[in-house]
Design a protein around this motif. Structure first.
Motif, mmCIF file in Angstrom:
data_model
loop_
_atom_site.group_PDB
_atom_site.id
_atom_site.type_symbol
_atom_site.label_atom_id
_atom_site.label_comp_id
_atom_site.label_asym_id
_atom_site.label_seq_id
_atom_site.Cartn_x
_atom_site.Cartn_y
_atom_site.Cartn_z
ATOM 1 N N TYR A 59 0.858 -1.185 0.000
ATOM 2 C CA TYR A 59 0.000 0.000 0.000
ATOM 3 C C TYR A 59 0.895 1.235 0.000
ATOM 4 O O TYR A 59 1.746 1.392 0.878
ATOM 5 N N ASP A 62 2.356 7.188 0.088
ATOM 6 C CA ASP A 62 1.933 8.484 -0.447
ATOM 7 C C ASP A 62 0.444 8.736 -0.221
ATOM 8 O O ASP A 62 0.011 9.893 -0.112
ATOM 9 N N HIS A 63 -0.363 7.695 -0.174
ATOM 10 C CA HIS A 63 -1.808 7.864 -0.013
ATOM 11 C C HIS A 63 -2.202 8.355 1.385
ATOM 12 O O HIS A 63 -3.311 8.875 1.576
ATOM 13 N N TYR A 64 -1.320 8.174 2.361
ATOM 14 C CA TYR A 64 -1.679 8.544 3.727
ATOM 15 C C TYR A 64 -1.991 10.029 3.851
ATOM 16 O O TYR A 64 -2.902 10.419 4.583
ATOM 17 N N ALA A 66 -3.295 11.963 1.565
ATOM 18 C CA ALA A 66 -4.626 12.186 1.000
ATOM 19 C C ALA A 66 -5.707 11.718 1.975
ATOM 20 O O ALA A 66 -6.751 12.374 2.115
ATOM 21 N N TRP A 67 -5.461 10.601 2.636
ATOM 22 C CA TRP A 67 -6.458 10.120 3.601
ATOM 23 C C TRP A 67 -6.564 11.058 4.796
ATOM 24 O O TRP A 67 -7.660 11.254 5.348
ATOM 25 N N THR A 93 2.880 4.336 -7.230
ATOM 26 C CA THR A 93 1.443 4.307 -6.954
ATOM 27 C C THR A 93 0.741 3.562 -8.086
ATOM 28 O O THR A 93 1.379 3.142 -9.062
ATOM 29 N N GLU A 94 -0.566 3.465 -7.979
ATOM 30 C CA GLU A 94 -1.362 2.792 -9.000
ATOM 31 C C GLU A 94 -1.239 3.461 -10.371
ATOM 32 O O GLU A 94 -1.505 2.832 -11.390
ATOM 33 N N VAL A 135 -12.289 3.539 -0.093
ATOM 34 C CA VAL A 135 -11.041 3.063 -0.703
ATOM 35 C C VAL A 135 -11.299 2.651 -2.148
ATOM 36 O O VAL A 135 -10.551 3.026 -3.056
ATOM 37 N N THR A 138 -12.007 5.812 -4.462
ATOM 38 C CA THR A 138 -10.894 6.726 -4.740
ATOM 39 C C THR A 138 -9.851 6.124 -5.670
ATOM 40 O O THR A 138 -9.058 6.852 -6.262
ATOM 41 N N ARG A 140 -7.459 4.449 -4.503
ATOM 42 C CA ARG A 140 -6.262 4.282 -3.659
ATOM 43 C C ARG A 140 -6.343 2.907 -3.001
ATOM 44 O O ARG A 140 -6.549 2.771 -1.804
ATOM 45 N N ARG A 172 -4.138 1.745 -12.145
ATOM 46 C CA ARG A 172 -5.175 2.763 -12.287
ATOM 47 C C ARG A 172 -6.138 2.388 -13.421
ATOM 48 O O ARG A 172 -7.355 2.495 -13.269
#
Length: 225
Positions: A59, A62-64, A66-67, A93-94, A135, A138, A140, A172
Protein backbone atom coordinates in the motif's frame (compact mmCIF):
# COMPACT_ATOMS: atom_id res chain seq x y z
CA UNK A 1 13.05 3.22 -2.56
CA UNK A 2 13.66 2.00 1.05
CA UNK A 3 10.58 0.33 2.43
CA UNK A 4 8.89 -0.51 5.72
CA UNK A 5 8.25 -4.22 6.23
CA UNK A 6 5.17 -5.18 8.28
CA UNK A 7 3.51 -8.38 9.50
CA UNK A 8 0.76 -9.20 11.98
CA UNK A 9 -1.05 -11.91 13.99
CA UNK A 10 -4.78 -12.78 13.99
CA UNK A 11 -6.43 -11.17 17.04
CA UNK A 12 -10.16 -10.46 17.44
CA UNK A 13 -11.41 -7.61 15.27
CA UNK A 14 -12.86 -4.96 17.63
CA UNK A 15 -16.59 -4.46 17.30
CA UNK A 16 -17.19 -7.83 15.60
CA UNK A 17 -17.25 -11.56 16.27
CA UNK A 18 -14.53 -12.02 13.64
CA UNK A 19 -10.78 -12.35 13.83
CA UNK A 20 -8.50 -10.45 11.48
CA UNK A 21 -4.82 -9.87 10.69
CA UNK A 22 -5.52 -6.47 9.13
CA UNK A 23 -3.37 -4.72 11.78
CA UNK A 24 0.25 -4.94 10.63
CA UNK A 25 3.34 -3.79 12.54
CA UNK A 26 6.95 -3.04 11.53
CA UNK A 27 9.40 -5.88 12.07
CA UNK A 28 13.09 -5.76 12.84
CA UNK A 29 15.74 -7.84 11.10
CA UNK A 30 15.08 -10.01 8.08
CA UNK A 31 12.24 -12.34 7.17
CA UNK A 32 11.96 -15.23 4.76
CA UNK A 33 9.58 -14.54 1.89
CA UNK A 34 8.02 -17.72 0.50
CA UNK A 35 5.48 -18.17 -2.28
CA UNK A 36 2.74 -17.88 0.37
CA UNK A 37 4.08 -14.71 1.99
CA UNK A 38 6.33 -13.58 4.82
CA UNK A 39 7.21 -15.83 7.71
CA UNK A 40 5.29 -14.79 10.79
CA UNK A 41 2.54 -13.05 8.83
CA UNK A 42 -0.99 -14.37 9.31
CA UNK A 43 -4.36 -14.28 7.55
CA UNK A 44 -7.62 -15.05 9.30
CA UNK A 45 -9.64 -16.16 6.27
CA UNK A 46 -7.52 -17.95 3.70
CA UNK A 47 -10.47 -18.15 1.30
CA UNK A 48 -10.09 -14.47 0.45
CA UNK A 49 -6.71 -13.44 1.90
CA UNK A 50 -3.20 -14.70 1.33
CA UNK A 51 -2.11 -17.50 -0.96
CA UNK A 52 0.27 -17.36 -3.92
CA UNK A 53 -1.56 -14.59 -5.81
CA UNK A 54 -1.84 -12.42 -2.69
CA UNK A 55 1.44 -13.28 -1.02
CA UNK A 56 2.48 -9.68 -0.31
CA UNK A 57 0.25 -6.62 0.08
CA UNK A 58 1.74 -3.25 -0.94
CA UNK A 59 0.00 0.00 0.00
CA UNK A 60 1.61 3.29 -1.10
CA UNK A 61 2.58 5.49 1.83
CA UNK A 62 1.93 8.48 -0.45
CA UNK A 63 -1.81 7.86 -0.01
CA UNK A 64 -1.68 8.54 3.73
CA UNK A 65 -1.52 12.32 3.20
CA UNK A 66 -4.63 12.19 1.00
CA UNK A 67 -6.46 10.12 3.60
CA UNK A 68 -5.52 12.60 6.33
CA UNK A 69 -7.05 15.35 4.19
CA UNK A 70 -10.21 13.28 3.71
CA UNK A 71 -10.60 11.92 7.24
CA UNK A 72 -8.71 14.27 9.52
CA UNK A 73 -5.77 13.57 11.81
CA UNK A 74 -6.52 9.97 12.76
CA UNK A 75 -3.74 8.41 14.91
CA UNK A 76 -4.06 5.28 12.75
CA UNK A 77 -2.64 7.29 9.83
CA UNK A 78 0.49 8.40 11.67
CA UNK A 79 2.45 5.27 10.75
CA UNK A 80 2.37 2.58 8.03
CA UNK A 81 0.17 -0.47 8.59
CA UNK A 82 -3.27 1.13 8.68
CA UNK A 83 -4.47 -0.70 5.56
CA UNK A 84 -3.10 -4.14 6.36
CA UNK A 85 -0.06 -3.75 4.13
CA UNK A 86 3.14 -5.81 4.28
CA UNK A 87 5.13 -3.22 2.33
CA UNK A 88 4.97 0.56 2.69
CA UNK A 89 7.04 2.66 0.27
CA UNK A 90 6.91 6.25 -0.95
CA UNK A 91 7.06 6.67 -4.70
CA UNK A 92 5.24 4.04 -6.75
CA UNK A 93 1.44 4.31 -6.95
CA UNK A 94 -1.36 2.79 -9.00
CA UNK A 95 -0.69 5.44 -11.67
CA UNK A 96 2.74 4.08 -12.61
CA UNK A 97 2.74 0.45 -11.45
CA UNK A 98 1.30 -2.10 -13.88
CA UNK A 99 0.11 -5.67 -13.61
CA UNK A 100 3.04 -7.96 -14.39
CA UNK A 101 5.73 -5.52 -13.19
CA UNK A 102 8.62 -7.45 -11.63
CA UNK A 103 10.54 -6.08 -8.64
CA UNK A 104 13.63 -7.16 -6.75
CA UNK A 105 12.85 -7.05 -3.03
CA UNK A 106 15.80 -8.03 -0.89
CA UNK A 107 16.96 -11.32 -2.37
CA UNK A 108 13.44 -12.23 -3.49
CA UNK A 109 11.77 -11.55 -6.83
CA UNK A 110 8.10 -10.48 -6.82
CA UNK A 111 5.54 -9.65 -9.51
CA UNK A 112 2.41 -7.48 -9.37
CA UNK A 113 -0.52 -9.91 -9.62
CA UNK A 114 -3.68 -7.81 -9.02
CA UNK A 115 -5.14 -4.77 -7.33
CA UNK A 116 -6.45 -4.97 -3.80
CA UNK A 117 -10.21 -5.52 -3.42
CA UNK A 118 -11.08 -3.61 -0.23
CA UNK A 119 -13.26 -5.47 2.28
CA UNK A 120 -15.51 -4.60 5.20
CA UNK A 121 -12.80 -5.10 7.80
CA UNK A 122 -11.43 -1.69 6.86
CA UNK A 123 -14.72 -0.21 8.14
CA UNK A 124 -14.01 -1.57 11.62
CA UNK A 125 -10.31 -0.86 11.45
CA UNK A 126 -10.98 2.84 10.89
CA UNK A 127 -14.30 3.11 12.74
CA UNK A 128 -15.86 4.52 9.56
CA UNK A 129 -18.88 2.55 8.29
CA UNK A 130 -18.13 3.08 4.59
CA UNK A 131 -14.31 3.08 4.65
CA UNK A 132 -14.01 0.09 2.30
CA UNK A 133 -16.32 1.80 -0.18
CA UNK A 134 -14.23 4.99 0.05
CA UNK A 135 -11.04 3.06 -0.70
CA UNK A 136 -12.68 1.46 -3.72
CA UNK A 137 -14.15 4.76 -4.96
CA UNK A 138 -10.89 6.73 -4.74
CA UNK A 139 -8.75 4.15 -6.52
CA UNK A 140 -6.26 4.28 -3.66
CA UNK A 141 -6.50 0.51 -3.38
CA UNK A 142 -2.92 -0.82 -3.26
CA UNK A 143 -1.92 -4.12 -4.85
CA UNK A 144 -0.60 -7.62 -4.35
CA UNK A 145 2.53 -9.47 -5.44
CA UNK A 146 3.09 -13.09 -6.27
CA UNK A 147 6.55 -14.43 -5.40
CA UNK A 148 8.59 -15.59 -8.40
CA UNK A 149 11.74 -16.33 -6.40
CA UNK A 150 11.64 -16.77 -2.61
CA UNK A 151 14.32 -15.03 -0.59
CA UNK A 152 15.12 -12.90 2.43
CA UNK A 153 13.78 -9.39 2.96
CA UNK A 154 15.07 -6.91 5.53
CA UNK A 155 13.55 -3.74 6.95
CA UNK A 156 14.75 -0.83 4.80
CA UNK A 157 15.58 -2.92 1.73
CA UNK A 158 15.10 -1.15 -1.57
CA UNK A 159 12.36 -2.10 -4.01
CA UNK A 160 13.75 -2.12 -7.56
CA UNK A 161 11.60 -2.59 -10.65
CA UNK A 162 13.53 -4.74 -13.11
CA UNK A 163 11.00 -5.66 -15.82
CA UNK A 164 7.57 -4.73 -17.21
CA UNK A 165 5.45 -7.30 -19.04
CA UNK A 166 2.24 -5.31 -19.57
CA UNK A 167 3.13 -1.62 -19.04
CA UNK A 168 -0.11 -0.36 -20.61
CA UNK A 169 -2.13 -2.11 -17.90
CA UNK A 170 -1.46 0.17 -14.96
CA UNK A 171 -3.34 -0.53 -11.77
CA UNK A 172 -5.18 2.76 -12.29
CA UNK A 173 -6.46 1.52 -15.65
CA UNK A 174 -7.41 -1.83 -14.16
CA UNK A 175 -9.22 -0.11 -11.27
CA UNK A 176 -11.13 2.12 -13.68
CA UNK A 177 -12.24 -0.84 -15.80
CA UNK A 178 -13.34 -2.89 -12.78
CA UNK A 179 -14.91 -0.19 -10.60
CA UNK A 180 -15.82 2.83 -12.78
CA UNK A 181 -16.33 2.04 -16.49
CA UNK A 182 -17.46 -1.42 -15.52
CA UNK A 183 -19.05 -2.73 -18.71
CA UNK A 184 -16.57 -1.39 -21.26
CA UNK A 185 -16.35 -4.43 -23.49
CA UNK A 186 -12.97 -3.61 -25.01
CA UNK A 187 -11.40 -3.19 -21.57
CA UNK A 188 -13.02 -6.35 -20.25
CA UNK A 189 -11.73 -8.33 -23.21
CA UNK A 190 -8.26 -6.96 -22.52
CA UNK A 191 -8.48 -7.98 -18.86
CA UNK A 192 -9.74 -11.46 -19.72
CA UNK A 193 -6.72 -11.98 -21.97
CA UNK A 194 -4.17 -10.51 -19.55
CA UNK A 195 -2.20 -13.61 -18.60
CA UNK A 196 -0.08 -11.90 -15.91
CA UNK A 197 -3.24 -10.87 -14.03
CA UNK A 198 -4.51 -13.11 -11.22
CA UNK A 199 -7.15 -15.59 -12.37
CA UNK A 200 -9.80 -14.22 -10.00
CA UNK A 201 -9.81 -10.82 -11.67
CA UNK A 202 -9.79 -12.36 -15.13
CA UNK A 203 -12.83 -14.47 -14.18
CA UNK A 204 -14.70 -11.32 -13.12
CA UNK A 205 -14.09 -9.89 -16.58
CA UNK A 206 -15.25 -13.08 -18.30
CA UNK A 207 -18.46 -13.19 -16.22
CA UNK A 208 -19.25 -9.58 -17.11
CA UNK A 209 -18.65 -10.27 -20.80
CA UNK A 210 -20.94 -13.29 -20.66
CA UNK A 211 -23.73 -11.77 -18.55
CA UNK A 212 -23.61 -8.07 -19.40
CA UNK A 213 -23.99 -7.41 -15.66
CA UNK A 214 -21.74 -6.22 -12.85
CA UNK A 215 -21.38 -8.40 -9.77
CA UNK A 216 -22.68 -7.13 -6.42
CA UNK A 217 -19.73 -5.87 -4.33
CA UNK A 218 -21.87 -4.90 -1.33
CA UNK A 219 -21.35 -8.06 0.76
CA UNK A 220 -17.57 -7.66 0.54
CA UNK A 221 -17.68 -3.95 1.32
CA UNK A 222 -20.28 -4.12 4.08
CA UNK A 223 -19.61 -7.51 5.69
CA UNK A 224 -23.05 -8.91 4.94
CA UNK A 225 -21.92 -12.08 3.16
Amino acid sequence: MPMTLLTGPVPPLPGTDARSAIAKFPVAGSLALTRDGFEGDAQADRRVHGGPEKAVHHYPFDHYAAWRQDLGALPLLDEPGAFGENISVSGPTEDDVAVGDIFRLGSALVQVSQGRQPCWKLNHRFGIPDMARRVQATGRIGWYYRVLEPGKVRQGDDLHRIDRLAPDWTLRRLWRAMYVDRLNRAELEGIAALEVLADGWRRHAVRRLDSGRVEDWRPRLEGKA
